[in-house]
Design a protein around this motif. Sequence first.
Motif, mmCIF file in Angstrom:
data_model
loop_
_atom_site.group_PDB
_atom_site.id
_atom_site.type_symbol
_atom_site.label_atom_id
_atom_site.label_comp_id
_atom_site.label_asym_id
_atom_site.label_seq_id
_atom_site.Cartn_x
_atom_site.Cartn_y
_atom_site.Cartn_z
ATOM 1 N N GLN A 169 10.635 0.131 -2.413
ATOM 2 C CA GLN A 169 9.755 -0.510 -3.392
ATOM 3 C C GLN A 169 9.822 -2.026 -3.265
ATOM 4 O O GLN A 169 8.791 -2.719 -3.376
ATOM 5 C CB GLN A 169 10.173 -0.103 -4.820
ATOM 6 C CG GLN A 169 10.156 1.387 -5.111
ATOM 7 C CD GLN A 169 8.768 1.918 -5.414
ATOM 8 O OE1 GLN A 169 7.811 1.578 -4.716
ATOM 9 N NE2 GLN A 169 8.650 2.769 -6.413
ATOM 10 N N MET A 216 5.751 6.567 1.131
ATOM 11 C CA MET A 216 5.072 5.587 0.283
ATOM 12 C C MET A 216 3.874 4.977 0.996
ATOM 13 O O MET A 216 2.816 4.774 0.392
ATOM 14 C CB MET A 216 6.057 4.495 -0.130
ATOM 15 C CG MET A 216 7.144 4.961 -1.077
ATOM 16 S SD MET A 216 8.165 3.580 -1.631
ATOM 17 C CE MET A 216 9.344 4.446 -2.676
ATOM 18 N N THR A 244 3.598 -0.242 -5.744
ATOM 19 C CA THR A 244 4.733 0.685 -5.791
ATOM 20 C C THR A 244 4.318 2.094 -6.195
ATOM 21 O O THR A 244 3.273 2.301 -6.811
ATOM 22 C CB THR A 244 5.803 0.175 -6.765
ATOM 23 O OG1 THR A 244 5.199 -0.042 -8.054
ATOM 24 C CG2 THR A 244 6.409 -1.121 -6.264
ATOM 25 N N VAL A 265 8.919 5.965 -9.282
ATOM 26 C CA VAL A 265 10.192 6.493 -8.778
ATOM 27 C C VAL A 265 10.335 7.986 -9.081
ATOM 28 O O VAL A 265 10.788 8.762 -8.243
ATOM 29 C CB VAL A 265 11.371 5.702 -9.377
ATOM 30 C CG1 VAL A 265 12.703 6.342 -8.990
ATOM 31 C CG2 VAL A 265 11.328 4.252 -8.915
#
Length: 202
Positions: free
Chosen positions: A51, A173, A107, A110
């Motif tokens: 991130q 990601m 981002t 999580v």
Amino acid sequence: MYRYLFILLFLFANANAYKAGFSKDYYDIHDTKAKKAAFIKILLPKIINAQDQILSDRAFIKIFFKKFLFTYSYLSRKDIIRLINLSKKYRVKQMYNENEYLEKIDTIPVALVLAQAAVESAWGGSRFVREGNNLFGEWTWGKKGIIPAGRDENAKHKIRIFESLDDSIARYMLNLNRHYSYKEFRQLRAQNRISGKHFSGL
């Protein structure tokens, strides 16, 4: 001489194989709650590191376009090269479209990363993790990869092999941030950011 060479090659191959997956201590955990807690403890700092890299790229974009559009200050060759590299990395179609960068360079929640890693990898116990550090079952059509069991005869895909779990997370990601299949995800994330709403894993 050949005997020693063979031994060295054997040790090298096994050393590389040992790097795949989690540590032996992790796989020795048999209590379900303890294993899940260890899974999160191991992956969380890796997720945060990934991130941080995304946030670094995002910060660069904001600074670049602020200089380019408002102050008209001299843009160094280094800045231009980084912009070009980011446009390629995130598959940005319009190189000087700030909004396109900001929609793609952001981002991932999580909780979403942890949840999908747990499901896809069976809490780190899957063959793809143990042999290829692949937490999310990502495919490849290259020469290097793990052939999945039960693959159709006409299929050519393999399971991608990563050098580390960190690389698998970073690639996951990047996949969500640039692949066309996740355009709606990115648009929703951007809308939440603009309106100041929390964008959760759910």
